[in-house]
Design a protein around this motif. Structure first.
Motif, PDB file in Angstrom:
ATOM      1  N   LEU A  20      17.177  79.275  99.412  1.00  0.00           N
ATOM      2  CA  LEU A  20      17.139  80.387 100.121  1.00  0.00           C
ATOM      3  C   LEU A  20      17.584  80.462 101.811  1.00  0.00           C
ATOM      4  CD1 LEU A  20      13.710  81.719  99.361  1.00  0.00           C
ATOM      5  CD2 LEU A  20      15.731  82.787  98.762  1.00  0.00           C
ATOM      6  N   MET A  21      17.675  79.174 102.243  1.00  0.00           N
ATOM      7  CA  MET A  21      18.202  79.033 103.673  1.00  0.00           C
ATOM      8  C   MET A  21      19.681  78.980 103.723  1.00  0.00           C
ATOM      9  SD  MET A  21      16.464  78.229 106.548  1.00  0.00           S
ATOM     10  CE  MET A  21      15.256  77.151 106.488  1.00  0.00           C
ATOM     11  N   THR A  22      20.203  78.801 102.507  1.00  0.00           N
ATOM     12  CA  THR A  22      21.785  79.267 102.571  1.00  0.00           C
ATOM     13  C   THR A  22      21.933  80.438 102.446  1.00  0.00           C
ATOM     14  OG1 THR A  22      21.828  78.845 100.062  1.00  0.00           O
ATOM     15  CG2 THR A  22      21.927  76.852 101.436  1.00  0.00           C
ATOM     16  N   LEU A  23      21.220  81.333 102.174  1.00  0.00           N
ATOM     17  CA  LEU A  23      21.531  82.848 101.837  1.00  0.00           C
ATOM     18  C   LEU A  23      20.922  83.681 102.934  1.00  0.00           C
ATOM     19  CD1 LEU A  23      20.329  82.621  98.113  1.00  0.00           C
ATOM     20  CD2 LEU A  23      22.786  82.873  98.732  1.00  0.00           C
ATOM     21  N   VAL A  24      20.078  83.505 103.710  1.00  0.00           N
ATOM     22  CA  VAL A  24      19.375  84.195 104.811  1.00  0.00           C
ATOM     23  C   VAL A  24      20.119  83.880 106.095  1.00  0.00           C
ATOM     24  CG1 VAL A  24      17.293  84.347 103.416  1.00  0.00           C
ATOM     25  CG2 VAL A  24      17.581  82.451 105.346  1.00  0.00           C
ATOM     26  N   SER A  25      20.099  84.773 106.979  1.00  0.00           N
ATOM     27  CA  SER A  25      20.625  84.730 108.418  1.00  0.00           C
ATOM     28  C   SER A  25      19.366  84.567 109.342  1.00  0.00           C
ATOM     29  CB  SER A  25      21.339  85.901 108.705  1.00  0.00           C
ATOM     30  OG  SER A  25      20.625  86.965 108.561  1.00  0.00           O
ATOM     31  N   SER A  26      18.350  84.628 108.937  1.00  0.00           N
ATOM     32  CA  SER A  26      17.088  84.260 109.801  1.00  0.00           C
ATOM     33  C   SER A  26      16.032  83.708 108.998  1.00  0.00           C
ATOM     34  CB  SER A  26      16.644  85.626 110.528  1.00  0.00           C
ATOM     35  OG  SER A  26      17.503  85.997 111.646  1.00  0.00           O
ATOM     36  N   ALA A  27      15.287  82.771 109.672  1.00  0.00           N
ATOM     37  CA  ALA A  27      14.216  82.017 108.992  1.00  0.00           C
ATOM     38  C   ALA A  27      12.966  82.134 109.802  1.00  0.00           C
ATOM     39  CB  ALA A  27      14.564  80.692 108.534  1.00  0.00           C
ATOM     40  N   ASN A  28      11.633  82.689 109.090  1.00  0.00           N
ATOM     41  CA  ASN A  28      10.498  82.978 109.836  1.00  0.00           C
ATOM     42  C   ASN A  28       9.422  81.826 109.331  1.00  0.00           C
ATOM     43  OD1 ASN A  28      11.474  85.601 110.577  1.00  0.00           O
ATOM     44  ND2 ASN A  28      10.999  86.021 108.633  1.00  0.00           N
ATOM     45  N   THR A  40       6.311  70.214 107.379  1.00  0.00           N
ATOM     46  CA  THR A  40       7.035  71.621 106.906  1.00  0.00           C
ATOM     47  C   THR A  40       7.816  72.190 108.013  1.00  0.00           C
ATOM     48  OG1 THR A  40       5.233  72.827 107.036  1.00  0.00           O
ATOM     49  CG2 THR A  40       5.535  71.704 104.803  1.00  0.00           C
ATOM     50  N   MET A  41       7.132  72.166 109.158  1.00  0.00           N
ATOM     51  CA  MET A  41       7.956  72.838 110.232  1.00  0.00           C
ATOM     52  C   MET A  41       9.051  72.012 110.603  1.00  0.00           C
ATOM     53  SD  MET A  41       4.234  73.844 112.345  1.00  0.00           S
ATOM     54  CE  MET A  41       5.011  74.310 113.804  1.00  0.00           C
ATOM     55  N   LEU A  42       9.141  70.764 110.729  1.00  0.00           N
ATOM     56  CA  LEU A  42      10.087  70.082 111.166  1.00  0.00           C
ATOM     57  C   LEU A  42      11.322  70.104 110.163  1.00  0.00           C
ATOM     58  CD1 LEU A  42      11.704  67.821 112.773  1.00  0.00           C
ATOM     59  CD2 LEU A  42      10.179  66.102 111.717  1.00  0.00           C
ATOM     60  N   ALA A  43      10.853  69.974 108.711  1.00  0.00           N
ATOM     61  CA  ALA A  43      11.963  70.050 107.754  1.00  0.00           C
ATOM     62  C   ALA A  43      12.457  71.429 107.598  1.00  0.00           C
ATOM     63  CB  ALA A  43      11.120  69.836 106.454  1.00  0.00           C
ATOM     64  N   SER A  44      11.832  72.509 107.976  1.00  0.00           N
ATOM     65  CA  SER A  44      12.426  73.815 108.080  1.00  0.00           C
ATOM     66  C   SER A  44      13.480  74.052 109.028  1.00  0.00           C
ATOM     67  CB  SER A  44      11.148  74.937 108.013  1.00  0.00           C
ATOM     68  OG  SER A  44      10.396  74.914 106.872  1.00  0.00           O
ATOM     69  N   VAL A  45      12.978  73.691 110.133  1.00  0.00           N
ATOM     70  CA  VAL A  45      13.869  73.419 111.508  1.00  0.00           C
ATOM     71  C   VAL A  45      15.110  72.754 111.309  1.00  0.00           C
ATOM     72  CG1 VAL A  45      14.112  72.880 113.768  1.00  0.00           C
ATOM     73  CG2 VAL A  45      12.169  74.204 113.191  1.00  0.00           C
ATOM     74  N   ARG A  46      15.120  71.492 110.707  1.00  0.00           N
ATOM     75  CA  ARG A  46      16.164  70.982 110.411  1.00  0.00           C
ATOM     76  C   ARG A  46      17.121  71.681 109.293  1.00  0.00           C
ATOM     77  NH1 ARG A  46      13.462  64.916 110.089  1.00  0.00           N
ATOM     78  NH2 ARG A  46      13.724  64.519 112.221  1.00  0.00           N
ATOM     79  N   SER A  47      16.573  72.170 108.447  1.00  0.00           N
ATOM     80  CA  SER A  47      17.438  72.956 107.557  1.00  0.00           C
ATOM     81  C   SER A  47      17.965  74.276 108.032  1.00  0.00           C
ATOM     82  CB  SER A  47      16.495  73.222 106.122  1.00  0.00           C
ATOM     83  OG  SER A  47      16.959  74.183 105.207  1.00  0.00           O
ATOM     84  N   ALA A  48      17.179  74.914 108.829  1.00  0.00           N
ATOM     85  CA  ALA A  48      17.820  76.076 109.500  1.00  0.00           C
ATOM     86  C   ALA A  48      19.157  75.556 110.316  1.00  0.00           C
ATOM     87  CB  ALA A  48      16.743  76.701 110.138  1.00  0.00           C
ATOM     88  N   ILE A  49      18.809  74.741 111.046  1.00  0.00           N
ATOM     89  CA  ILE A  49      20.060  74.254 112.175  1.00  0.00           C
ATOM     90  C   ILE A  49      21.098  73.766 111.107  1.00  0.00           C
ATOM     91  CG2 ILE A  49      20.639  72.690 113.780  1.00  0.00           C
ATOM     92  CD1 ILE A  49      17.844  72.607 114.725  1.00  0.00           C
TER      93      ILE A  49
END
Length: 245
Positions: A20-28, A40-49
């Motif tokens: 999903l991180m490759t399809l959206v423009s913003s992640a909450n 999970t916060m760290l992993a999500s932040v790294r994926s978003a960046i």
């Protein structure tokens, strides 16, 4: 060209987060009160960046047992402190990864109650402003949270939902009532395109309700979230709608 932000609530334990991180423009990103933790916060932040996705905090009432969907009546200053705590935790992780925190979107019942409760909306908006007045506050289109954020000088983003039923006044059908969730992908797709292109949605009583669509929420914990996200992106591309944070 019509532009729309496509956001998803991530870091909540969903199995499709990476795709999903490759399809959206913003992640909450969940901040631990309803789901998620430091890892999970760290992993999500790294994926978003990595994917060039705008990063936002997704704070909640303290309610892990019920995924943040329990109605609560807390003192405004308690909510204010809890918001600062959650936003601050995610912001520290984002900064450590050389990223930038862009927005804040409350989760679940906190989001829904703030759409109508001026005192709760004020506590949330004050916390966002005091953390960083440059943060964008995301709320239900036309809601009290949006009005309060604007009154306090914040940039705001009106949010609509691809897979939720609407009432005639533009509010969401409560999850406890029939029609709250749209399981028919074709219907959800049609509803989303109408909200983005026409600024309107067909309510559960068949009437048309006006909505301002700055950002569309795609629920990342749905059974067919990834499949629907791909269909939505394809429909946007076909109609010349640019997905951009």
């Amino acid at each position: 060209m019509v532009k729309i932000d496509l956001n998803a609530d991530l870091g909540e334990g969903g199995s499709a987060d990476a795709e999903l991180m490759t399809l959206v423009s913003s992640a909450n990103i969940a901040c631990g009160y309803h789901a998620g933790d430091a890892h999970t916060m760290l992993a999500s932040v790294r994926s978003a960046i990595k994917n060039g996705v705008a990063i936002g905090a997704h704070p909640s009432f303290p309610d892990r047992e019920n995924f943040g969907r329990t109605a609560m009546k807390l003192p405004p200053e308690t909510v204010y402190a809890q918001m600062l705590y959650q936003i601050g935790a995610l912001e520290a992780i984002v900064r450590a990864q050389r990223g930038i925190l862009r927005h804040v979107k409350p989760h679940g019942m906190l989001y829904n109650q703030a759409a109508k409760d001026p005192l709760l909306a004020d506590a949330i908006a004050r916390a966002v402003r005091d953390c960083n007045p440059q943060l964008v506050l995301v709320g239900l289109a036309g809601s009290e949270l949006i009005r309060t954020g604007q009154r306090l000088g914040l940039s705001t983003r009106h949010e609509v939902f691809a897979d939720r039923g609407y009432q005639p006044d533009g509010s969401l059908v409560p999850r406890t009532q029939p029609g709250a969730l749209i399981s028919d992908e074709d219907k959800a797709l049609s509803q989303t395109l109408d909200m983005v292109r026409k600024g309107a949605v067909i309510a559960i009583d068949g009437t048309s309700a006006k909505v301002q669509a700055d950002t569309v929420c795609l629920h990342g914990d749905g059974e067919h979230a990834l499949q629907f996200a791909r269909r939505l992106r394809a429909a946007f591309a076909e109609q010349g709608i640019l997905v951009s944070a």
